[in-house]
Write a protein that holds these residues in place. Structure first.
Motif: not given
Length: 127
Positions: A4, A6, A22, A39, A81, A83, A98-99, A117-118, A121
């Motif tokens: 993912l 971010e 994300c 998240w 996406t 948010y 992290s998303c 996972w992202g 950030t």
């Protein structure tokens, strides 16, 4: 390897707002609305902790107690996406966010439930 994407967090002052996004690449997430999303965040020396989740239909959300009334999770299936709108930020919200995504979630608050996972950030809230 993060699945993912971010784009970025930021440095803000206490009381400010910030929105995280994300993106789930369509080449991997062909049917984005099959996935539950969440998240999580992690501070140095701390375990990863649940922040918010949203089910595949977008009609059931959950939040950790410390962010209720301040954070809102939402999804835009047309844009693949998810948010996280964060208002009234506090210094204790500082963390790497992290998303995460999964088709089947048994415990929406557990990181182990999520397959994708992202990269994470950084969000820093100064006092």
């Amino acid at each position: 390897q993060a699945q993912l994407i971010e784009p970025g967090g930021g440095l803000v002052q206490a009381g400010d707002s910030l929105r995280l996004g994300c993106l789930a690449p369509s080449v991997t997430f062909i049917t984005f609305n099959d996935y539950a999303l969440a998240w999580f965040r992690q501070s140095p020396g701390e375990a990863r902790e649940f922040v918010a989740s949203i089910n595949r239909y977008g009609d059931t959300m959950a939040y950790r107690d410390s962010v209720k009334g301040r954070f809102t999770i939402s999804r835009d299936d047309g844009k693949n996406t998810v948010y996280l709108q964060m208002n009234s930020l506090k210094p204790e919200d500082t963390a790497v966010y992290s998303c995460a995504a999964a088709r089947v979630v048994y415990d929406n608050m557990s990181p182990a439930s999520y397959d994708y996972w992202g990269q994470g950030t950084q969000v820093t809230v100064s006092s």
